[in-house]
Every structure is written in structure tokens, then in C-alpha cells.
Design a protein around this motif. Structure first.
Motif, mmCIF file in Angstrom:
data_model
loop_
_atom_site.group_PDB
_atom_site.id
_atom_site.type_symbol
_atom_site.label_atom_id
_atom_site.label_comp_id
_atom_site.label_asym_id
_atom_site.label_seq_id
_atom_site.Cartn_x
_atom_site.Cartn_y
_atom_site.Cartn_z
ATOM 1 N N LEU A 1 -41.085 25.294 -6.118
ATOM 2 C CA LEU A 1 -40.085 24.616 -5.269
ATOM 3 C C LEU A 1 -39.133 23.878 -6.212
ATOM 4 N N GLY A 2 -37.946 24.432 -6.419
ATOM 5 C CA GLY A 2 -36.973 23.811 -7.331
ATOM 6 C C GLY A 2 -36.914 24.573 -8.635
ATOM 7 N N THR A 3 -35.923 25.447 -8.766
ATOM 8 C CA THR A 3 -35.865 26.360 -9.919
ATOM 9 C C THR A 3 -34.630 26.138 -10.772
ATOM 10 N N HIS A 4 -33.532 25.728 -10.152
ATOM 11 C CA HIS A 4 -32.275 25.459 -10.867
ATOM 12 C C HIS A 4 -31.925 26.641 -11.776
ATOM 13 N N SER A 5 -31.746 26.416 -13.092
ATOM 14 C CA SER A 5 -31.320 27.516 -13.973
ATOM 15 C C SER A 5 -32.481 28.408 -14.382
ATOM 16 N N ASN B 1 -35.679 27.672 -16.142
ATOM 17 C CA ASN B 1 -36.530 27.560 -17.335
ATOM 18 C C ASN B 1 -38.020 27.630 -17.010
ATOM 19 N N SER B 2 -38.468 26.837 -16.030
ATOM 20 C CA SER B 2 -39.904 26.857 -15.718
ATOM 21 C C SER B 2 -40.278 28.179 -15.034
ATOM 22 N N TYR B 3 -39.459 28.620 -14.094
ATOM 23 C CA TYR B 3 -39.822 29.798 -13.305
ATOM 24 C C TYR B 3 -39.859 31.078 -14.152
ATOM 25 N N VAL C 1 -38.197 29.077 -4.867
ATOM 26 C CA VAL C 1 -37.453 28.585 -3.702
ATOM 27 C C VAL C 1 -36.456 27.531 -4.144
ATOM 28 N N ASP C 2 -35.210 27.702 -3.745
ATOM 29 C CA ASP C 2 -34.155 26.736 -4.103
ATOM 30 C C ASP C 2 -32.925 27.077 -3.265
ATOM 31 N N THR C 3 -32.125 26.074 -2.954
ATOM 32 C CA THR C 3 -30.833 26.377 -2.310
ATOM 33 C C THR C 3 -29.825 26.804 -3.380
ATOM 34 N N TRP C 4 -30.157 26.500 -4.647
ATOM 35 C CA TRP C 4 -29.253 26.698 -5.785
ATOM 36 C C TRP C 4 -27.894 26.038 -5.532
ATOM 37 N N GLN C 5 -28.005 24.828 -5.017
ATOM 38 C CA GLN C 5 -26.807 24.009 -4.852
ATOM 39 C C GLN C 5 -26.942 22.696 -5.616
ATOM 40 N N GLY C 6 -28.209 22.311 -5.927
ATOM 41 C CA GLY C 6 -28.460 21.050 -6.614
ATOM 42 C C GLY C 6 -28.835 19.947 -5.644
ATOM 43 N N ASP C 7 -29.092 18.777 -6.193
ATOM 44 C CA ASP C 7 -29.446 17.618 -5.371
ATOM 45 C C ASP C 7 -29.009 16.349 -6.090
ATOM 46 N N GLU C 8 -29.324 15.192 -5.487
ATOM 47 C CA GLU C 8 -28.838 13.905 -6.046
ATOM 48 C C GLU C 8 -29.374 13.656 -7.454
ATOM 49 N N PHE D 1 -25.194 18.256 -8.422
ATOM 50 C CA PHE D 1 -24.794 19.440 -7.656
ATOM 51 C C PHE D 1 -24.059 20.389 -8.606
ATOM 52 N N TYR D 2 -24.334 21.686 -8.470
ATOM 53 C CA TYR D 2 -23.766 22.640 -9.430
ATOM 54 C C TYR D 2 -23.165 23.845 -8.716
ATOM 55 N N GLY D 3 -22.468 24.661 -9.489
ATOM 56 C CA GLY D 3 -21.709 25.785 -8.919
ATOM 57 C C GLY D 3 -22.520 27.070 -8.825
ATOM 58 N N ARG E 1 -33.563 32.008 -1.496
ATOM 59 C CA ARG E 1 -32.481 31.022 -1.474
ATOM 60 C C ARG E 1 -32.428 30.339 -0.120
ATOM 61 N N MET E 2 -33.114 29.241 0.008
ATOM 62 C CA MET E 2 -33.198 28.506 1.282
ATOM 63 C C MET E 2 -33.850 27.148 1.030
ATOM 64 N N PRO E 3 -33.769 26.222 2.024
ATOM 65 C CA PRO E 3 -34.470 24.941 1.878
ATOM 66 C C PRO E 3 -35.987 25.155 1.856
ATOM 67 N N PHE E 4 -36.700 24.241 1.184
ATOM 68 C CA PHE E 4 -38.165 24.357 1.080
ATOM 69 C C PHE E 4 -38.813 24.451 2.467
ATOM 70 N N ASP E 5 -38.330 23.625 3.402
ATOM 71 C CA ASP E 5 -38.959 23.568 4.728
ATOM 72 C C ASP E 5 -38.847 24.900 5.463
ATOM 73 N N ILE F 1 -44.121 21.824 -7.749
ATOM 74 C CA ILE F 1 -43.172 21.024 -6.959
ATOM 75 C C ILE F 1 -42.194 20.349 -7.910
ATOM 76 N N ASP F 2 -40.926 20.775 -7.845
ATOM 77 C CA ASP F 2 -39.911 20.208 -8.749
ATOM 78 C C ASP F 2 -38.547 20.169 -8.046
ATOM 79 N N GLY F 3 -38.554 19.631 -6.810
ATOM 80 C CA GLY F 3 -37.304 19.510 -6.049
ATOM 81 C C GLY F 3 -36.686 18.140 -6.263
ATOM 82 N N LEU F 4 -36.219 17.534 -5.170
ATOM 83 C CA LEU F 4 -35.678 16.173 -5.257
ATOM 84 C C LEU F 4 -36.836 15.223 -5.597
ATOM 85 N N HIS F 5 -36.548 14.226 -6.454
ATOM 86 C CA HIS F 5 -37.651 13.432 -7.006
ATOM 87 C C HIS F 5 -37.825 12.046 -6.392
HETATM 88 C C1 LIG Z 1 -35.113 19.390 -11.018
HETATM 89 S S1 LIG Z 1 -34.332 20.834 -10.453
HETATM 90 C C2 LIG Z 1 -35.481 22.096 -10.883
HETATM 91 C C3 LIG Z 1 -35.666 22.260 -12.373
HETATM 92 C C4 LIG Z 1 -36.355 23.523 -12.818
HETATM 93 N N1 LIG Z 1 -37.726 23.590 -12.343
HETATM 94 C C5 LIG Z 1 -36.275 23.714 -14.319
HETATM 95 O O1 LIG Z 1 -37.173 24.333 -14.899
HETATM 96 O O2 LIG Z 1 -35.293 23.269 -14.957
HETATM 97 C C6 LIG Z 1 -34.449 20.659 -8.720
HETATM 98 C C7 LIG Z 1 -33.915 21.826 -7.877
HETATM 99 O O3 LIG Z 1 -34.444 21.682 -6.560
HETATM 100 C C8 LIG Z 1 -33.496 22.127 -5.612
HETATM 101 N N2 LIG Z 1 -33.817 21.441 -4.343
HETATM 102 C C9 LIG Z 1 -34.001 20.117 -4.151
HETATM 103 N N3 LIG Z 1 -34.400 19.880 -2.889
HETATM 104 C C10 LIG Z 1 -34.443 21.079 -2.264
HETATM 105 C C11 LIG Z 1 -34.812 21.499 -0.938
HETATM 106 N N4 LIG Z 1 -35.217 20.633 -0.019
HETATM 107 N N5 LIG Z 1 -34.739 22.804 -0.654
HETATM 108 C C12 LIG Z 1 -34.336 23.717 -1.581
HETATM 109 N N6 LIG Z 1 -34.001 23.377 -2.854
HETATM 110 C C13 LIG Z 1 -34.051 22.085 -3.180
HETATM 111 C C14 LIG Z 1 -32.150 21.759 -6.214
HETATM 112 O O4 LIG Z 1 -31.155 22.644 -5.744
HETATM 113 C C15 LIG Z 1 -32.413 21.899 -7.740
HETATM 114 O O5 LIG Z 1 -31.945 23.132 -8.213
#
Ligand SMILES: C[S@@+](CC[C@H](N)C(=O)[O-])C[C@H]1O[C@@H](n2cnc3c(N)ncnc32)[C@H](O)[C@@H]1O
Length: 311
Positions: free
Chosen positions: A47-51, A53-55, A74-81, A85-87, A110-114, A130-134
Motif C-alpha cells: 500500500l503506497g508505491t510511489h516511484s 523502490n520498495s515494490y 496499490v497507489d493512486t499515483w497522485q501523492g499525498d500530504e 503530490f506528483y505528476g 491504481r486506486m485508493p487503498f479502501d 503499509i507505506d501510504g499517508l503517515h
Molecule cells: C511514502 S509514498 C510510498 C513510498 C514507496 N513505498 C517507496 O518505496 O518509495 C506513499 C504513497 O502512498 C500513496 N497513497 C497515500 N494514501 C493513499 C490511499 N489512501 N490510497 C492510495 N494511495 C495512497 C501516495 O500516492 C504515495 O505515492
């Protein structure tokens, strides 16, 4: 076989194929790779993949060790606080790389975790990262919603257990849950908490947990994975520097071309100027120029006179 031989596996020496910014996670790659081979998960979910690296390092561990693991990011690939937020280019680049190498056993959701949780049955996921919003609320929500999905040898990884700023609250949740199940934690690289929620762990995991109970063993294991992780950061820094050197070399080449062009332009101006000078001196020394000199003198006098009279 002694204790350390059982604990070691070749996968912890993984050499990641692709590391891109942001690199906050990369020092946990050796542990994740070790865990994947130790646990041989049927299903790995992040949950939370961004670019990536971990996945992508999880996918690489699966492929290199010929495991039958199915992986889901799983990620929206839009970013979070917290991650910012990224392109669209982040997803495009990850997706392209992923499709070429790992599409046979891995999917990017590509969707929200829920929303994604409905695509997994109860008690089926073996490793959940678990690596989404912290924030405390977000990570607690992710933990509680996904916990029923974990199998009887399930393991949950939490990144950023060691960040105490900017509204991060993983440390707070970690304090509350780390004793509810067997757990270990690496403080380096922002902290990684590992919660063994399944009650039927493989022998090697049980062995790790039992070694962890001893303070000196724990410190050695933490330092071992921290050092292996540091190597990956150093490799990443070297490759970033190489890229920067290449960019600077290209910039120098462009500047050299510009300087050459400017020199050529200056030479051209000099040559035009000397041609003009030659022409001018030819005019000044010509017979007609000298003969018309009195007329030019009279012309100037008339102009002055008219100017003096205001005409
Ligand atoms: C800290 S980054 C992940 C870092 C990644 N694991 C790495 O190896 O660099 C958090 C990611 O979670 C995603 N994210 C946060 N909350 C989310 C949610 N509720 N649903 C889907 N994606 C979410 C954001 O879009 C962001 O790309």
C-alpha cells in the motif's frame, strides 16, 4: 548448521536493478528481500508505491529466487500530504519498467487503498507493506482495514516508525501494537516495523524472532541490515553523481559549441569592420571627395545660419 547460517540467505545481498528518487526507503531493501525468501509468500501487497523502490525490489527478489509469489502494488499515483503530490510521469515511467520485467506475476492497482481491499479475500495475504499517508489516523485505518486479509503466516511491514516530525504518527501506532504480536524493528532509514501477525510462521522467522530477544543478537542483526542497506544508498548516490557528471559534460559540450560560434561571429564582425574602414578611407582619399570639400563646407555654414535664425 549454526544459528547464523540458518538466518542468512543470499537474497539479503540483492543488488537492486532500479533505484530512483525518492530514496527514503532503499536501505530496507536487503531485509525485504531476505524476508521474501524466508517466507516465500503466495501473495505480497504493497500500500503506497510511489516511484517503486520498495515494490520493484520485492518483484526482483521474487524473480531472482524463482518464487511463485503474486505481487500487487496499490497507489493512486497522485501523492499525498507527506510524500508530496506528483505528476503523471512517475506512474508512466514505473508502469513501463514494470510491464517489461514483472507483468507475468505482478499488477499495479491504481486506486485508493479502501477500494483495493475488496479485491482480496480474508486471510490470503502473506506480506503486507503499509507505506501510504503517515498520519496516525491514516496508518491506523490502513492497519485495521487490512489486518483481516493477512494469512496465518502473515507479516505486516510499517515504514517510518522512526519519524517524529511533520505530523507523522506511525511511531505512535507502532508503540501501541508492537507487543500485540511478535515484532522486530529496524531504526535506520526512517524506521521499519515488522509485525508477525500470523500465528504459524516458518522456522527461519521463528529463529529470527527468538534471536531478537537477546540484546546483543538484536544489535548485530540491526547493524547487519543497516550496513547492507547503506551500500544501496551509496550505490544510488554514485549512480546519481555519474548522471550529474554526464549532464555537466553535455552542458560543457553545448557551452563549448556556443563559445566557438561566438568567436566565429566576432571574427566576422572584425572582418566586416576592416572592410568598411578600407572603403571609407578609399572614399576620403578619392579625387571627387576632395573636389567637393568646399561645397560640403558651404552646406554646413548654411545649415548653421538657418538654425541660428530659427528657420
Ligand atoms: C511514502 S509514498 C510510498 C513510498 C514507496 N513505498 C517507496 O518505496 O518509495 C506513499 C504513497 O502512498 C500513496 N497513497 C497515500 N494514501 C493513499 C490511499 N489512501 N490510497 C492510495 N494511495 C495512497 C501516495 O500516492 C504515495 O505515492
Amino acid at each position: 548448521m549454526n544459528e547464523s547460517t540458518i538466518l542468512m540467505n543470499d537474497a539479503m545481498l540483492i543488488n537492486p536493478d532500479r533505484i530512483v528518487p525518492p530514496a527514503a526507503w532503499v536501505e530496507h531493501i536487503p531485509f525485504l528481500s531476505w524476508l521474501i525468501v524466508a517466507l516465500k509468500p503466495a501473495i505480497f501487497v504493497e500500500l503506497g508505491t510511489h516511484s517503486g523502490n520498495s515494490y520493484l525490489s520485492a518483484c526482483q527478489a521474487v524473480l531472482e529466487n524463482h518464487l511463485n509469489t503474486r505481487c500487487y502494488a496499490v497507489d493512486t499515483w497522485q501523492g499525498d500530504e507527506h510524500s508530496g503530490f506528483y505528476g503523471e510521469e512517475i506512474f508512466v515511467s514505473l508502469s513501463q519498467y514494470h510491464q517489461e520485467k514483472y507483468a507475468a506475476f505482478s499488477n499495479l492497482l491504481r486506486m485508493p487503498f479502501d477500494q483495493a481491499k475488496d479485491y482480496f479475500s480474508e486471510q490470503t495475504i502473506d506480506i503486507l507493506h503499509i507505506d501510504g499517508l503517515h498520519t496516525y489516523e491514516a496508518v491506523k485505518h490502513d492497519f485495521e482495514t487490512w489486518l483481516p486479509k493477512l494469512s496465518n503466516n502473515g507479516v505486516i511491514l510499517f515504514h517510518d516508525t522512526n519519524v517524529h516530525e511533520r505530523g507523522f504518527g506511525v511511531w505512535q501506532l507502532w508503540e501501541q501494537i508492537q507487543d500485540s504480536y511478535p515484532s522486530i524493528e529496524f531504526p535506520h532509514s526512517h524506521g521499519l516495523g515488522i509485525l508477525f501477525v500470523g500465528n504459524s510462521q516458518p522456522e527461519v522467522i521463528k529463529h529470527m524472532i527468538s534471536l531478537w530477544q537477546d540484546e546483543s543478537n538484536r544489535q548485530i542483526i540491526q547493524r547487519l541490515f543497516s550496513r547492507l542497506g547503506k551500500n544501496i544508498t551509496l550505490q544510488f548516490m554514485i549512480s546519481e553523481m555519474r548522471r550529474e557528471i554526464q549532464r555537466l559534460n553535455q552542458e560543457e559540450e553545448t557551452l563549448n559549441q556556443t563559445v566557438l560560434q561566438l568567436k566565429a561571429d566576432i571574427n566576422q564582425v572584425h572582418s566586416d569592420l576592416s572592410q568598411q574602414e578600407q572603403l571609407l578611407s578609399a572614399i576620403l582619399s578619392s579625387t571627387s571627395w576632395r573636389l567637393t570639400k568646399p561645397w560640403r563646407f558651404i552646406g554646413r555654414l548654411v545649415k548653421k545660419h538657418l538654425a541660428f535664425r530659427g528657420l
